[in-house]
Design a protein around this motif. Structure first.
Motif, PDB file in Angstrom:
ATOM      1  N   PHE A   1      39.834  43.973  41.355  1.00 55.73           N
ATOM      2  CA  PHE A   1      38.640  43.497  40.626  1.00 55.73           C
ATOM      3  C   PHE A   1      38.682  44.080  39.211  1.00 55.73           C
ATOM      4  O   PHE A   1      37.722  44.687  38.733  1.00 55.73           O
ATOM      5  CB  PHE A   1      37.341  43.920  41.341  1.00 55.73           C
TER       6      PHE A   1
ATOM      7  N   ASP B   1      42.703  40.314  39.334  1.00 58.08           N
ATOM      8  CA  ASP B   1      41.368  39.710  39.205  1.00 58.08           C
ATOM      9  C   ASP B   1      41.494  38.207  39.445  1.00 58.08           C
ATOM     10  O   ASP B   1      42.537  37.613  39.175  1.00 58.08           O
ATOM     11  CB  ASP B   1      40.772  39.980  37.815  1.00 58.08           C
ATOM     12  N   ILE B   2      40.405  37.603  39.919  1.00 63.01           N
ATOM     13  CA  ILE B   2      40.436  36.169  40.250  1.00 63.01           C
ATOM     14  C   ILE B   2      40.293  35.275  39.009  1.00 63.01           C
ATOM     15  O   ILE B   2      40.640  34.099  39.037  1.00 63.01           O
ATOM     16  CB  ILE B   2      39.292  35.858  41.256  1.00 63.01           C
ATOM     17  N   SER B   3      39.790  35.843  37.921  1.00 63.23           N
ATOM     18  CA  SER B   3      39.415  34.998  36.790  1.00 63.23           C
ATOM     19  C   SER B   3      40.505  34.921  35.715  1.00 63.23           C
ATOM     20  O   SER B   3      40.971  35.952  35.223  1.00 63.23           O
ATOM     21  CB  SER B   3      38.112  35.560  36.191  1.00 63.23           C
TER      22      SER B   3
ATOM     23  N   SER C   1      39.647  47.953  32.177  1.00 61.53           N
ATOM     24  CA  SER C   1      39.293  49.252  31.583  1.00 61.53           C
ATOM     25  C   SER C   1      39.859  50.408  32.415  1.00 61.53           C
ATOM     26  O   SER C   1      40.392  51.374  31.851  1.00 61.53           O
ATOM     27  CB  SER C   1      37.783  49.377  31.402  1.00 61.53           C
ATOM     28  N   PHE C   2      39.779  50.329  33.743  1.00 66.87           N
ATOM     29  CA  PHE C   2      40.351  51.405  34.571  1.00 66.87           C
ATOM     30  C   PHE C   2      41.869  51.497  34.357  1.00 66.87           C
ATOM     31  O   PHE C   2      42.423  52.585  34.280  1.00 66.87           O
ATOM     32  CB  PHE C   2      40.083  51.150  36.061  1.00 66.87           C
TER      33      PHE C   2
ATOM     34  N   ASP D   1      44.526  36.781  41.258  1.00 67.06           N
ATOM     35  CA  ASP D   1      44.528  36.585  42.705  1.00 67.06           C
ATOM     36  C   ASP D   1      43.168  36.982  43.268  1.00 67.06           C
ATOM     37  O   ASP D   1      42.420  37.747  42.652  1.00 67.06           O
ATOM     38  CB  ASP D   1      45.630  37.471  43.331  1.00 67.06           C
ATOM     39  N   ASP D   2      42.882  36.489  44.466  1.00 69.83           N
ATOM     40  CA  ASP D   2      41.720  36.942  45.220  1.00 69.83           C
ATOM     41  C   ASP D   2      42.086  38.321  45.796  1.00 69.83           C
ATOM     42  O   ASP D   2      43.107  38.441  46.487  1.00 69.83           O
ATOM     43  CB  ASP D   2      41.459  35.907  46.323  1.00 69.83           C
ATOM     44  N   CYS D   3      41.296  39.329  45.515  1.00 63.88           N
ATOM     45  CA  CYS D   3      41.696  40.697  45.916  1.00 63.88           C
ATOM     46  C   CYS D   3      41.804  40.865  47.424  1.00 63.88           C
ATOM     47  O   CYS D   3      42.651  41.626  47.903  1.00 63.88           O
ATOM     48  CB  CYS D   3      40.716  41.724  45.344  1.00 63.88           C
TER      49      CYS D   3
ATOM     50  N   ILE E   1      38.097  31.698  45.620  1.00 66.78           N
ATOM     51  CA  ILE E   1      38.339  32.692  46.675  1.00 66.78           C
ATOM     52  C   ILE E   1      38.245  32.035  48.052  1.00 66.78           C
ATOM     53  O   ILE E   1      37.451  31.124  48.261  1.00 66.78           O
ATOM     54  CB  ILE E   1      37.433  33.955  46.557  1.00 66.78           C
TER      55      ILE E   1
ATOM     56  N   TYR F   1      38.688  43.000  36.147  1.00 71.40           N
ATOM     57  CA  TYR F   1      37.887  42.513  35.002  1.00 71.40           C
ATOM     58  C   TYR F   1      38.758  42.615  33.749  1.00 71.40           C
ATOM     59  O   TYR F   1      39.837  42.031  33.726  1.00 71.40           O
ATOM     60  CB  TYR F   1      36.592  43.342  34.947  1.00 71.40           C
TER      61      TYR F   1
ATOM     62  N   TYR G   1      39.453  36.702  32.501  1.00 75.20           N
ATOM     63  CA  TYR G   1      39.579  38.163  32.466  1.00 75.20           C
ATOM     64  C   TYR G   1      41.029  38.621  32.526  1.00 75.20           C
ATOM     65  O   TYR G   1      41.371  39.680  31.989  1.00 75.20           O
ATOM     66  CB  TYR G   1      38.720  38.801  33.564  1.00 75.20           C
TER      67      TYR G   1
ATOM     68  N   SER H   1      29.689  37.646  44.671  1.00 77.33           N
ATOM     69  CA  SER H   1      30.237  36.621  43.777  1.00 77.33           C
ATOM     70  C   SER H   1      30.579  35.364  44.564  1.00 77.33           C
ATOM     71  O   SER H   1      30.891  35.414  45.753  1.00 77.33           O
ATOM     72  CB  SER H   1      31.450  37.138  43.004  1.00 77.33           C
TER      73      SER H   1
ATOM     74  N   PRO I   1      32.348  43.337  42.485  1.00 76.18           N
ATOM     75  CA  PRO I   1      30.965  42.954  42.168  1.00 76.18           C
ATOM     76  C   PRO I   1      30.113  43.096  43.425  1.00 76.18           C
ATOM     77  O   PRO I   1      30.644  43.194  44.536  1.00 76.18           O
ATOM     78  CB  PRO I   1      31.095  41.490  41.771  1.00 76.18           C
TER      79      PRO I   1
ATOM     80  N   ASP J   1      36.559  48.328  42.447  1.00 74.01           N
ATOM     81  CA  ASP J   1      35.217  48.316  41.857  1.00 74.01           C
ATOM     82  C   ASP J   1      34.726  46.869  41.854  1.00 74.01           C
ATOM     83  O   ASP J   1      34.687  46.209  40.821  1.00 74.01           O
ATOM     84  CB  ASP J   1      35.276  48.902  40.435  1.00 74.01           C
TER      85      ASP J   1
ATOM     86  N   PHE K   1      31.998  48.000  31.107  1.00 72.39           N
ATOM     87  CA  PHE K   1      30.779  48.442  31.795  1.00 72.39           C
ATOM     88  C   PHE K   1      30.538  49.902  31.434  1.00 72.39           C
ATOM     89  O   PHE K   1      31.238  50.789  31.917  1.00 72.39           O
ATOM     90  CB  PHE K   1      30.919  48.265  33.310  1.00 72.39           C
TER      91      PHE K   1
HETATM   92  C1  SAM Z   1      32.042  44.160  38.471  1.00 75.56           C
HETATM   93  S1  SAM Z   1      33.401  43.362  37.722  1.00 75.56           S
HETATM   94  C2  SAM Z   1      34.589  44.592  37.922  1.00 75.56           C
HETATM   95  C3  SAM Z   1      34.503  45.628  36.863  1.00 75.56           C
HETATM   96  C4  SAM Z   1      35.776  46.379  36.614  1.00 75.56           C
HETATM   97  N1  SAM Z   1      36.218  47.048  37.802  1.00 75.56           N
HETATM   98  C5  SAM Z   1      35.603  47.335  35.469  1.00 75.56           C
HETATM   99  O1  SAM Z   1      35.300  48.503  35.696  1.00 75.56           O
HETATM  100  O2  SAM Z   1      35.704  46.914  34.320  1.00 75.56           O
HETATM  101  C6  SAM Z   1      33.831  42.177  38.891  1.00 75.56           C
HETATM  102  C7  SAM Z   1      35.174  41.471  38.678  1.00 75.56           C
HETATM  103  O3  SAM Z   1      35.592  41.008  39.954  1.00 75.56           O
HETATM  104  C8  SAM Z   1      36.199  39.751  39.807  1.00 75.56           C
HETATM  105  N2  SAM Z   1      36.142  39.122  41.148  1.00 75.56           N
HETATM  106  C9  SAM Z   1      35.065  38.700  41.848  1.00 75.56           C
HETATM  107  N3  SAM Z   1      35.442  38.313  43.091  1.00 75.56           N
HETATM  108  C10 SAM Z   1      36.780  38.508  43.170  1.00 75.56           C
HETATM  109  C11 SAM Z   1      37.755  38.336  44.189  1.00 75.56           C
HETATM  110  N4  SAM Z   1      37.433  37.886  45.394  1.00 75.56           N
HETATM  111  N5  SAM Z   1      39.037  38.662  43.921  1.00 75.56           N
HETATM  112  C12 SAM Z   1      39.398  39.123  42.695  1.00 75.56           C
HETATM  113  N6  SAM Z   1      38.523  39.335  41.700  1.00 75.56           N
HETATM  114  C13 SAM Z   1      37.235  39.026  41.929  1.00 75.56           C
HETATM  115  C14 SAM Z   1      35.439  39.061  38.712  1.00 75.56           C
HETATM  116  O4  SAM Z   1      36.223  38.049  38.099  1.00 75.56           O
HETATM  117  C15 SAM Z   1      35.137  40.247  37.776  1.00 75.56           C
HETATM  118  O5  SAM Z   1      36.130  40.377  36.806  1.00 75.56           O
END
Ligand code: SAM
Length: 322
Positions: A165, A187-189, A170-171, A215-217, A247, A167, A192, A242, A239, A237, A142
């Protein structure tokens, strides 16, 4: 490390001239910083309401559809942008990717994109990132968060870090390159999580310094609290919104869910620890309970990158215990 940049040609119309000027200025600004991905156009011309990001010789164009836009409007715009890029840079059509977003955040739609090659390694601040310009709405990095990553890098030095979260991490890569003692990314995905692993390997990060979990954060914060874990620096950080079967709550909404998240996060902080909380909801309001209970500093103004005209693209806060 030497970065190669595209050569420009002489543009004729106002849009091509704007593109070339913006690109040349951005190139000067970013090459000092060992970066070859950045924004080169941000809706400056009213009739051309889109953004263009440059990724090491490739162009990603984000179209924002209004309810009133017709397919023929969009087609005209695509043709115009393609011809201006081809007229201004020494590239071919395959270097151009179009992505289409609807304006309402919960109705984002990714219809298709063009271009043939999709995977690429780009640099930001000398750190390597795998990007995929074709297969997803987002590319893997991003660009609007680049200054936030710089801030995180400084705050994470010699610290134990939790990146929620995450993704593509990058952080995490920034804090680890900046000397963090340890960083866990969550991250949940699965997609990613795998991408994060590849990014850590790409940057030769020592395996003992990091952990990547799927995991679900919101759950992870509870789990981590139960275990009595402590972190010096937590990055959140999320979304804006979602939906996922994976989750527990099935829907995540940053405006509603930030309160529980921040409260659980502060419990995990070690003495003097800090949370960096950021999100892209333009109407976001930090909850009153959070403002009352913690020291909350809004640092959004300092976090808008070069080339971004929308100064409200994200909101970023530092949160400490009183
Ligand atoms: C906006 S991106 C985060 C960007 C990231 N922080 C960065 O700077 O690159 C959102 C991420 O949150 C993850 N996500 C959405 N809901 C989530 C949840 N409940 N638990 C964990 N990850 C989740 C998505 O899979 C996605 O990778």
């Amino acid at each position: 490390m030497i970065l190669n940049f595209l050569k420009t040609k002489r543009g004729k119309d106002p849009f091509s001239i704007t593109l070339i000027n913006n690109y040349e200025n951005a190139k000067l600004f970013f090459s000092k910083n060992r970066t070859n991905c950045f924004r080169i156009y941000d809706k400056e011309i009213t009739q051309i309401p889109l953004t263009i990001d440059y990724y090491d010789g490739f162009f990603v164009i984000n179209h924002y559809w209004k309810q009133s836009s017709t397919e023929s409007d969009i087609e005209k715009l695509v043709k115009k942008v393609n011809s201006s890029i081809l007229e201004s840079f020494e590239v071919s059509q395959e270097n151009i990717f179009h992505k289409y977003r609807k304006i309402n955040y919960d109705k984002e739609l990714f219809l298709n994109s063009e271009g043939i090659s999709s995977f690429l390694t780009v640099y930001e601040s000398g750190i390597k990132f795998e990007v995929n310009l074709k297969d997803y709405l987002d590319t893997g990095i991003f660009l609007d968060h680049s200054p936030v990553r710089e801030i995180a890098m400084k705050l994470g030095k010699e610290k134990r870090v939790l990146n929620l979260f995450s993704y593509t991490s990058s952080f995490s890569l920034y804090v680890l390159k900046g000397g963090a003692k340890f960083c866990r990314s969550v991250d949940i995905s699965n997609t990613y999580v795998d991408w994060s692993r590849r990014n850590h390997i790409l940057n030769n990060i020592d395996k003992s310094l990091y952990e990547i979990r799927r995991d679900d954060c919101l759950n992870h914060l509870k789990f981590s609290n139960k275990k009595g874990e402590k972190f010096d620096f937590i990055i959140m950080d999320p979304p804006t919104f979602s939906r996922s079967k994976k989750i527990k709550k099935s829907v995540f909404n940053v405006q509603k869910d930030h309160v529980e998240m921040i409260n659980n996060g502060t419990n995990l902080l070690s003495e003097g620890g800090v949370i960096l909380f950021s999100n892209n909801l333009t109407t976001f309001k930090m909850d009153k309970q959070i403002l009352k209970e913690y020291i909350v500093k809004d640092i959004s103004e300092k976090t808008i990158p070069y080339g971004f005209k929308n100064k409200k693209i994200h909101k970023t806060f530092l949160i400490r215990k009183k």
